[in-house]
Write a protein that holds these residues in place. Structure first.
Motif, short mmCIF file in Angstrom:
data_model
loop_
_atom_site.label_atom_id
_atom_site.label_comp_id
_atom_site.label_asym_id
_atom_site.label_seq_id
_atom_site.Cartn_x
_atom_site.Cartn_y
_atom_site.Cartn_z
N VAL A 26 0.83 -1.20 0.00
CA VAL A 26 0.00 0.00 0.00
C VAL A 26 0.87 1.25 0.00
O VAL A 26 1.86 1.35 0.73
N GLY A 30 -3.60 5.60 -2.92
CA GLY A 30 -4.14 4.51 -3.73
C GLY A 30 -5.48 4.00 -3.22
O GLY A 30 -5.96 4.39 -2.16
N LYS A 31 -6.10 3.13 -4.01
CA LYS A 31 -7.33 2.44 -3.62
C LYS A 31 -7.08 0.95 -3.77
O LYS A 31 -6.60 0.49 -4.81
N TYR A 32 -7.44 0.19 -2.72
CA TYR A 32 -7.08 -1.22 -2.70
C TYR A 32 -8.26 -2.07 -2.24
O TYR A 32 -8.88 -1.77 -1.21
N PRO A 33 -8.59 -3.12 -2.96
CA PRO A 33 -9.63 -4.04 -2.49
C PRO A 33 -9.08 -4.91 -1.36
O PRO A 33 -7.90 -5.29 -1.35
#
Length: 315
Positions: A26, A30-33
């Motif tokens: 990470v 950002g965007k993280y599932p």
């Protein structure tokens, strides 16, 4: 004599935890599932009471809650854990606290951001003294000082056992609570602050000068120590693969309370408490890993022969 409607009555900070264990790699922005994201109730005394409820004890929690989304989530969490809502006080302008907890993927350590905006701090008149006179155990933490002292005083007047979990506070407050409680279970860092001592044995000796209760200090993976007539005893932590340390200390208190209400000797209370804490450490959040009677049967091979005998006689 009829059994008390509420065997255990708890009060302390009441929060809703939003917990996340970010995936590896990470970076900011950002965007993280992730599937490792949970919403759970939290707070030392409230989680300890959930442990006792999971083992069949009749538990209630004292809190002021409004009709907002956070308060509704808190009510739902208590309901799902089997905690009585008899002492959840309707207070439209107040709510539970909320915290966002990030769990480090490597160490399991937590970073907590929390808000107590419009929090429902208890008043002295909120303390259910009549119910405490009929209860078997009171559990408090030090985050709501008025409630902590009032609950402990009511328990002492009633001759009811009381367990205190203090994570911080000035010396006068700590000393007052230690003097009132029958079961004093403190993180080692708090016990050091209260006594000015460093090593567990010295800390316990100094705590014994502040009150007549059973003194215990805990220190995570290093285990826990307690005073007995024969000297200091040590309970090692159960070795497990740690996912998240959130709620482990709270679970220790709950497991200790189970043994206390079952009349087990000190060493077995500490062993069972350490086992309960280890189960919680293997799951995300302080409540997802709370064990029950079925889990005890599955894990009895991990116990000492004395604890195996005690749980086999569990009615």
């Amino acid at each position: 004599m009829p059994e008390p409607q509420h065997e255990v009555i708890a009060a302390g900070i009441n929060v809703v935890d939003i917990l996340a264990r970010p995936p590896a790699g990470v970076v900011p922005g950002g965007k993280y599932p992730t599937d490792e994201l949970e919403v759970q109730g939290g707070g030392p005394a409230s989680t300890a009471s959930c442990v006792l409820a999971a083992f069949g004890f009749r538990c209630a929690f004292v809190a002021r809650l409004g009709g907002d989304a956070i308060s509704q989530l808190s009510r739902m969490q208590f309901r799902s854990a089997g905690i009585s809502e008899d002492f959840l006080i309707d207070s439209p302008e107040e709510r539970a606290g909320i915290s966002v907890v990030q769990i480090d993927r490597e160490s399991g350590e937590r970073t907590v951001c929390y808000s107590l905006k419009n929090y429902g701090w208890l008043r002295d008149e909120d303390i259910p003294r009549e119910a405490i006179h009929r209860a078997r155990l009171v559990i408090v933490d030090g985050y709501d000082p008025t409630a902590t002292v009032s609950m402990l005083e009511a328990a002492k007047t009633a001759g009811c056992a009381s367990m205190v979990d203090l994570e911080h506070g000035d010396a006068n407050f700590l000393h007052r609570c230690i003097g009132l409680a029958s079961e004093v279970i403190l993180p080692l860092h708090t016990a050091r602050a209260a006594t000015g001592k460093e090593e567990p044995a010295e800390v316990l000796q100094a705590l014994g000068a502040l009150g007549k209760g059973q003194m215990i200090v805990t220190d995570g993976a290093r285990g826990s120590w307690a005073t007995t007539e024969a000297g200091v005893v040590h309970q090692a932590a159960f070795p497990v693969e740690v996912l998240d340390t959130n709620g482990c200390g709270d679970a220790y208190h709950g497991g200790y309370g189970v043994g206390l209400l079952l009349g087990w000797p000190l060493e077995l209370r500490m062993e069972f408490a350490a086992w309960v804490a280890s189960r919680v450490a293997m799951k995300l959040g302080g409540r997802a890993g709370i064990p029950d009677r079925r889990t005890v049967g599955e894990c009895s091979h991990l116990f000492s022969p004395q604890l195996v005998a005690a749980v086999s006689n569990w009615e």
